[in-house]
Enzyme design. Structure first.
Site, PDB file in Angstrom:
ATOM      1  N   THR A  75       0.430  10.688  -0.941  1.00  0.00           N
ATOM      2  CA  THR A  75       0.539   9.130  -1.006  1.00  0.00           C
ATOM      3  C   THR A  75       1.713   8.781  -2.061  1.00  0.00           C
ATOM      4  O   THR A  75       2.053   7.471  -1.970  1.00  0.00           O
ATOM      5  CB  THR A  75      -0.895   8.659  -1.949  1.00  0.00           C
ATOM      6  OG1 THR A  75      -0.743   9.348  -3.112  1.00  0.00           O
ATOM      7  CG2 THR A  75      -1.892   8.968  -1.031  1.00  0.00           C
ATOM      8  N   ASP A  79       0.752  -0.986  -0.092  1.00  0.00           N
ATOM      9  CA  ASP A  79      -0.039   0.034   0.100  1.00  0.00           C
ATOM     10  C   ASP A  79       0.883   1.115  -0.105  1.00  0.00           C
ATOM     11  O   ASP A  79       2.257   1.340   0.550  1.00  0.00           O
ATOM     12  CB  ASP A  79      -0.844   0.021   1.248  1.00  0.00           C
ATOM     13  CG  ASP A  79      -2.100  -0.987   1.245  1.00  0.00           C
ATOM     14  OD1 ASP A  79      -2.362  -1.295   0.044  1.00  0.00           O
ATOM     15  OD2 ASP A  79      -2.278  -1.560   2.236  1.00  0.00           O
ATOM     16  N   HIS A  80       0.513   2.369  -0.707  1.00  0.00           N
ATOM     17  CA  HIS A  80       0.883   3.517  -0.438  1.00  0.00           C
ATOM     18  C   HIS A  80       0.499   4.399   0.814  1.00  0.00           C
ATOM     19  O   HIS A  80      -0.644   4.082   1.331  1.00  0.00           O
ATOM     20  CB  HIS A  80       0.594   4.507  -1.700  1.00  0.00           C
ATOM     21  CG  HIS A  80       1.127   4.112  -2.872  1.00  0.00           C
ATOM     22  ND1 HIS A  80       1.964   5.022  -3.601  1.00  0.00           N
ATOM     23  CD2 HIS A  80       1.488   3.093  -3.382  1.00  0.00           C
ATOM     24  CE1 HIS A  80       2.530   4.288  -4.641  1.00  0.00           C
ATOM     25  NE2 HIS A  80       2.264   3.231  -4.507  1.00  0.00           N
ATOM     26  N   PRO A  81       1.054   5.351   1.430  1.00  0.00           N
ATOM     27  CA  PRO A  81       0.833   5.970   2.615  1.00  0.00           C
ATOM     28  C   PRO A  81      -0.409   6.816   2.274  1.00  0.00           C
ATOM     29  O   PRO A  81      -0.437   7.561   1.436  1.00  0.00           O
ATOM     30  CB  PRO A  81       2.188   6.624   3.115  1.00  0.00           C
ATOM     31  CG  PRO A  81       2.871   6.971   1.769  1.00  0.00           C
ATOM     32  CD  PRO A  81       2.493   5.711   1.009  1.00  0.00           C
TER      33      PRO A  81
END
Length: 564
Positions: A430, A422-424
């Site tokens: 992101t 996942d991306h932040p």
């Protein structure tokens, strides 16, 4: 379950250390009662007969539950003490393999932190098949008499206490592996950096402390080399089966060495990536396993770890990445097929490029990916970094994200994405452009078992474990673990059925057929799974390369089947 402790000891200094320090540091007071009762413990001691009585007395005092067997050994069989030690280890390994036990290699000049044997037993129960450990050296002159006196009475050292003792009594040769040493070793088998109340280390060579000996073919390498040479790499081709002791809180082993011992010439120079790269790819004593071990940080500390340790680990990781990525181009390129797509080429050449298959050489590539034999990767595939791919797996235009592990005999279809993270989303952006390299490379990847088929366009998220024999349908998005031999479809993926009945699935898992050499498997009747299991059981029984309990279970299960 059995453990065989293998000890090779001769010469008064080593025998005295073994009976006065090494065995007391492993004493019964440091072993859980449950582990004493759960396992069968034996010691195979290779030593001249003159030493039998005093070593037996130490076992009786410190490890009375061990069955001790002395094997009269003449260390003068070779002119090289390391070759003599290798010969003893080979003989002990043969016995251990025949008895279906794990081997524990005990250095006769070692001192262990408390609970060492219980830690080994716990790691074995976790499913790992080998344990490797850093072995920093103590100055014998500074520490021998002191430790000998302390171990006369009930005494033990926690990992942190032994780490503090090491800081006060470290061998001067060990400090030549320090990154900032002005006389850096010309044959570095380890790198170390100062950290709060300790050191962070990265090692080409770790000591094989304990291991499963079911792969008898690999034992032949013990007859030619020391236990930390080619044997470990060949015995455990799937290196995720190896547990690396990464923190002295888990276990710490130190060895006592006299001050006059030196392992390399004086360099009067500082360390650099290029110098160490020459060792990584130019030394006959360094193989792909050793380069893989260099990527593993091991921490020796006497106080709690703090944020500064993370900074040092990231910094040292950058250095190791530089070492392993800039010095292997020639090795890597020599084994590549040019699959560059050229739009102006003829249609025939375009198809040839699209069909081209890269067969990576077994071992570690310049991106720190490890490949077993027989792997095939087609045009368009992307294997990022720190990935492991098992034997005879085919990857057709898919992406493996960092730290992903793929087992043997897997089939990965085009445009599949394995280990996607996942991306932040909670912060300012992101984008991963603001993430450090260490953060980007620290994602857990995915863990794909053996004999797994991943369909086209499937996405398997980081941290997910896909069990042996599973099938992931085309376009599925897998966000949670998939049990062995199940078929999953959908977004998110869900199980629709298992490939076989539960008892057949269990028998296949017990057989671990993917460990059988390819040439013995290729003529099996794959279309008839029961007949195939019968043949696999017979093959493994003849080879003696699997636990007797597994053979007993399979034979009993097969005998109860209704005749076909």
């Amino acid at each position: 379950m059995k453990f065989n402790m293998i000890i090779a000891a001769w010469g008064s200094d080593y025998v005295d250390c073994l009976r006065s320090i090494t065995l007391p540091s492993l004493s019964i007071g440091n072993l859980d009662k449950g582990d004493i009762e759960l396992y069968t413990w034996k010691a195979l001691v290779f030593t001249p007969k003159i030493n039998n009585e005093i070593i037996a007395e130490s076992f009786q005092k410190n490890l009375p539950f061990f069955n001790v067997e002395f094997l009269d050994f003449d260390p003068s069989i070779t002119d090289n003490p390391y070759q003599s030690m290798a010969a003893a280890h080979y003989q002990g390994a043969l016995r251990t393999s025949q008895e279906g036990a794990w081997a524990i290699i005990i250095p006769p000049d070692g001192v262990f932190s408390e609970n060492a044997l219980s830690t080994i037993a716990k790691i074995r129960r976790s499913g790992k098949r080998a344990i490797m450990i850093n072995g920093p050296r103590l100055s014998r002159e500074k520490s021998f008499d002191d430790l000998k006196y302390k171990y006369k009475s009930t005494f033990s050292l926690t990992g942190r206490q032994l780490a503090e003792y090491l800081r006060e009594n470290i061998h001067p040769e060990w400090m030549r592996y320090h990154w900032n040493s002005d006389d850096f070793s010309t044959q570095p088998f380890a790198l170390m950096w100062d950290a709060p109340d300790g050191w962070l280390c990265r090692n080409f060579h770790l000591l094989p402390l304990a291991f499963d000996l079911t792969n008898r073919q690999a034992l032949e390498y013990l007859n030619k080399d020391t236990v930390d040479g080619d044997f470990i790499g060949r015995a455990f081709g799937v290196w995720d089966d190896i547990h690396v002791i990464s923190d002295s809180d888990e276990l710490l082993l130190c060895t006592l060495t006299t001050a006059d011992v030196s392992y390399s010439d004086h360099s009067e120079a500082r360390a650099s990536a290029s110098i160490i790269g020459q060792t990584a790819y130019g030394s006959a004593n360094i193989n792909p396993l050793h380069r893989w071990l260099l990527t593993k940080a091991t921490k020796i500390h006497s106080e709690d770890l703090n944020a500064e340790w993370k900074i040092i680990e990231e910094m040292s990781g950058h250095i190791v990445f530089d070492i392993l990525s800039k010095t292997s181009d020639d090795v890597d390129q020599a084994n590549r097929i040019d699959t560059t797509y050229n739009p102006s080429a003829s249609t025939e050449l375009k198809f040839e490029a699209l069909a081209a298959v890269y067969k990576p050489q077994s071992g570690l590539d310049k991106y720190n990916n490890f490949f077993e034999e027989g792997v095939e990767i087609t045009f368009g595939a992307e294997i990022q970094t720190n990935c492991t791919v098992g034997a005879y797996t085919q990857i057709n235009g898919a992406t493996l994200y960092p730290n992903t592990r793929v087992g043997r005999f897997c089939s990965i279809a085009r445009n599949a994405a394995i280990g996607a993270s996942d991306h932040p989303i909670a912060g300012l952006t992101t984008s991963i452009q603001f993430s450090s390299i260490a953060q980007q490379l620290s994602c857990p990847g995915a863990d794909i078992g053996n004999d797994v088929w991943v369909g086209a366009g499937a996405v398997i998220m980081a941290g997910v474990r896909v069990g042996h024999g599973a099938i992931v349908g085309a376009g599925a998005i897998v966000t949670k673990d998939v049990r062995p031999y199940s078929i999953v479809l959908g977004q998110p993926a869900r199980e629709i059925k298992r490939r076989f009945s539960d008892d057949i699935c269990h028998a296949l898992l017990v057989s671990r057929w993917w460990e059988v050499p390819f040439h013995l498997m290729r003529h099996n009747p794959f279309e008839d799974v029961i007949t195939a299991i019968r043949q696999i059981t017979a093959i493994r029984k003849r080879a003696g390369d699997i636990e007797p309990e597994a053979i007993a279970y399979l034979e009993d299960w097969l005998s109860k089947l209704v005749p076909r």
